[in-house]
Motif scaffolding. Structure first.
Motif, PDB file in Angstrom:
ATOM      1  N   GLU B  57       0.843  -1.195   0.000  1.00 22.99           N
ATOM      2  CA  GLU B  57       0.000   0.000   0.000  1.00 22.99           C
ATOM      3  C   GLU B  57       0.886   1.256   0.000  1.00 22.99           C
ATOM      4  OE1 GLU B  57      -3.472  -0.745   1.866  1.00 22.99           O
ATOM      5  OE2 GLU B  57      -4.314   1.211   1.321  1.00 22.99           O
ATOM      6  N   ASP B  59       0.496   5.928  -0.660  1.00 23.48           N
ATOM      7  CA  ASP B  59      -0.383   7.059  -1.006  1.00 23.48           C
ATOM      8  C   ASP B  59      -0.347   7.349  -2.506  1.00 23.48           C
ATOM      9  OD1 ASP B  59      -1.109   7.553   1.672  1.00 23.48           O
ATOM     10  OD2 ASP B  59       0.777   8.650   1.998  1.00 23.48           O
ATOM     11  N   TYR B  61       1.400   5.959  -6.371  1.00 24.42           N
ATOM     12  CA  TYR B  61       2.195   5.059  -7.221  1.00 24.42           C
ATOM     13  C   TYR B  61       2.635   5.874  -8.440  1.00 24.42           C
ATOM     14  CZ  TYR B  61       0.208   1.423  -4.314  1.00 24.42           C
ATOM     15  OH  TYR B  61      -0.157   0.649  -3.230  1.00 24.42           O
ATOM     16  N   PHE B  79      -4.553  -3.735  -7.832  1.00 23.38           N
ATOM     17  CA  PHE B  79      -5.397  -3.050  -6.845  1.00 23.38           C
ATOM     18  C   PHE B  79      -6.188  -1.999  -7.598  1.00 23.38           C
ATOM     19  CE2 PHE B  79      -1.048  -1.258  -6.716  1.00 23.38           C
ATOM     20  CZ  PHE B  79      -1.308   0.000  -7.225  1.00 23.38           C
ATOM     21  N   GLU B  80      -7.114  -1.354  -6.885  1.00 21.07           N
ATOM     22  CA  GLU B  80      -7.868  -0.291  -7.534  1.00 21.07           C
ATOM     23  C   GLU B  80      -8.157   0.825  -6.539  1.00 21.07           C
ATOM     24  OE1 GLU B  80     -12.315  -2.250  -7.419  1.00 21.07           O
ATOM     25  OE2 GLU B  80     -10.901  -2.934  -8.973  1.00 21.07           O
ATOM     26  N   ASN B  81      -8.660   1.922  -7.092  1.00 16.89           N
ATOM     27  CA  ASN B  81      -9.033   3.080  -6.273  1.00 16.89           C
ATOM     28  C   ASN B  81      -7.881   3.674  -5.454  1.00 16.89           C
ATOM     29  OD1 ASN B  81     -11.074   4.914  -5.781  1.00 16.89           O
ATOM     30  ND2 ASN B  81     -11.584   3.964  -3.795  1.00 16.89           N
ATOM     31  N   ARG B  82      -6.671   3.479  -5.953  1.00 15.95           N
ATOM     32  CA  ARG B  82      -5.530   4.172  -5.339  1.00 15.95           C
ATOM     33  C   ARG B  82      -4.992   5.194  -6.332  1.00 15.95           C
ATOM     34  NH1 ARG B  82      -2.211  -1.056  -2.915  1.00 15.95           N
ATOM     35  NH2 ARG B  82      -3.994  -2.006  -1.836  1.00 15.95           N
ATOM     36  N   HIS B 100      -8.175   3.125 -11.324  1.00 12.46           N
ATOM     37  CA  HIS B 100      -7.395   3.902 -10.349  1.00 12.46           C
ATOM     38  C   HIS B 100      -7.928   5.324 -10.218  1.00 12.46           C
ATOM     39  CE1 HIS B 100      -4.520   0.650 -10.608  1.00 12.46           C
ATOM     40  NE2 HIS B 100      -4.321   0.864 -11.898  1.00 12.46           N
ATOM     41  N   ARG B 101      -7.495   6.018  -9.137  1.00 13.68           N
ATOM     42  CA  ARG B 101      -7.575   7.468  -9.086  1.00 13.68           C
ATOM     43  C   ARG B 101      -6.373   7.964  -9.877  1.00 13.68           C
ATOM     44  NH1 ARG B 101      -6.812   7.184  -3.197  1.00 13.68           N
ATOM     45  NH2 ARG B 101      -5.841   9.205  -3.511  1.00 13.68           N
ATOM     46  N   ASP B 133      -6.518  14.492  -4.545  1.00 12.50           N
ATOM     47  CA  ASP B 133      -5.340  13.908  -5.194  1.00 12.50           C
ATOM     48  C   ASP B 133      -4.386  15.007  -5.661  1.00 12.50           C
ATOM     49  OD1 ASP B 133      -6.422  11.452  -4.748  1.00 12.50           O
ATOM     50  OD2 ASP B 133      -7.256  11.232  -6.776  1.00 12.50           O
TER      51      ASP B 133
END
Lengths: 256, 256
Positions: B57, B59, B61, B79-82, B100-101, B133
């Motif tokens: 994990e 904040d 990428y 993963f998603e929504n990061r 993703h965000r 973001d």
């Protein structure tokens, strides 16, 4: 101590005058200009004249005038066999009247009217026929902190041409970048660090080694995207294509 | 404290890693690359991985990979929504997989492999869909000393294009100057102060105001002399003519 008389009132004349005044190794005996008002702000610092017949003796007479004025002014000087030099990159040494000892004292830099100029950043290209004269001019340059380079006429001519590429043409690329960014309301200012870094990089690396970007790596996708943006400006597009081709030629890629 | 994971091993990835490591406000949790050997020199400073399934994990990428790799790599992230950002000037934010965000963290500078880079000289163009973001990315940039600029996709696209003009194309003009001077055995090095001063001048004045030279003052005699020298190199001559025309157009002169 070298004595100097300056003729002309442009940027080069003014910057040289200020640099000469700062060093004790040089005395500026007179400053001549056709129109006294242009040099009258300096009348307390130097004898100013607008009449060639008043010219006194000096080790070097510096014609810091426009290219077209050099020939005629040099022939009008009321003496002979003294060292007379011009400061132009593009004019032959032989434009100076042959009654003089002739030379060139060409500062390879861009001068702004107001900005202060440190001559440590102004290399002087020197050309002279007689070795003694060359050494006087070299001492003159060293006194104001300049690096010097002995050049012949062909070398000075190509240096002047190369200066147009790295100064005027480069500045025009900045201008085009300004137009391109403004077209989308983007801020030209954030390109300024990149402009500086590009100039800094070739202080150490050759331009060949310093090259990067889509043309160098033959990134056709990015080049196509850029050409598409430029479709609304055929002139900018032509410059993009020509310089991309140029990079391809330098780095061994095929033409666009 | 912002936690970051870097993906990619090129110049941008490496310079960002070094800058992030220097500040206590950022923790680099992992560094991913397909080939571990490229990042293994840093294995004592950060957890290095070559397997996307090991990603932890964080904040942010940061996909600091080639333009063509962004889309596929972003879709493979397990993963998603990061918050996932790329660092490219020329690629759409929407190339990042929509699970993703999404954001862009585009450093507007030229990076060399070896030279140390002070991020105070690297403005970061930031694009994000969500305001939160955007603020994370802004804090990230500020932590390494960078100025930041919020840009939209169109603005980033023209900034990237403008960067090609002021960096790659300008550098090619330096290269041509190098070729021109060498053709007469003149020394390219004495053009270096002029190169720097040209870049310095537009830090303060607009390129429009900073322009000088034969094209600007429509000095046809000098232009003819230069074109004559360039007769042996049609390619350099074409660039001279096109950029002289460009200056004429900007400053209201007629074409050559």
């Amino acid at each position: 101590m070298i004595s100097v008389i300056i003729l002309g009132a442009g940027n080069v004349a003014t910057h040289l005058f200020k640099a000469f005044k700062k060093t004790e190794e040089i005395s500026v005996n007179q400053w001549y200009n056709r129109h006294l008002d242009l040099i009258s702000p300096y009348k307390n610092d130097v004898a100013i004249i607008d009449d060639l017949s008043q010219l006194k003796e000096a080790d070097v007479y510096i014609l810091a005038v426009s290219d077209d004025a050099i020939k005629e002014l040099s022939s009008k000087l009321p003496f002979e066999n003294r060292l007379v030099v011009h400061t132009s990159g593009g004019v032959s040494l032989y434009d100076i009247d042959k009654k003089h000892r002739r030379g060139v004292f060409y500062p390879l830099q861009t001068f702004s009217k107001d900005a202060c100029m440190d001559f440590a950043n102004v290399p002087i290209c020197i050309e002279a026929i007689k070795s003694d004269d060359y050494h006087i001019l070299k001492s003159l340059a060293i006194s104001i902190g300049s690096a010097t380079k002995k050049v012949n006429s062909d070398q000075r001519r190509v240096l002047h041409l190369a200066a147009v590429f790295v100064n005027n043409f480069t500045n025009q690329l900045y201008r085009i970048a300004h137009e391109i960014t403004e077209s989308e309301g983007a801020d030209f200012d954030i390109l300024k660090p990149l402009i500086l870094e590009t100039a800094n990089k070739v202080q150490e690396f050759s331009p060949y080694m310093a090259q990067t970007g889509p043309a160098k790596r033959n990134d056709k996708k990015t080049i196509r995207k850029h050409l598409k943006i430029l479709n609304n400006n055929p002139h900018h597009k032509a410059i993009y294509e020509l310089l991309t081709d140029s990079i391809h030629m330098t780095h061994g890629r095929k033409k666009l």
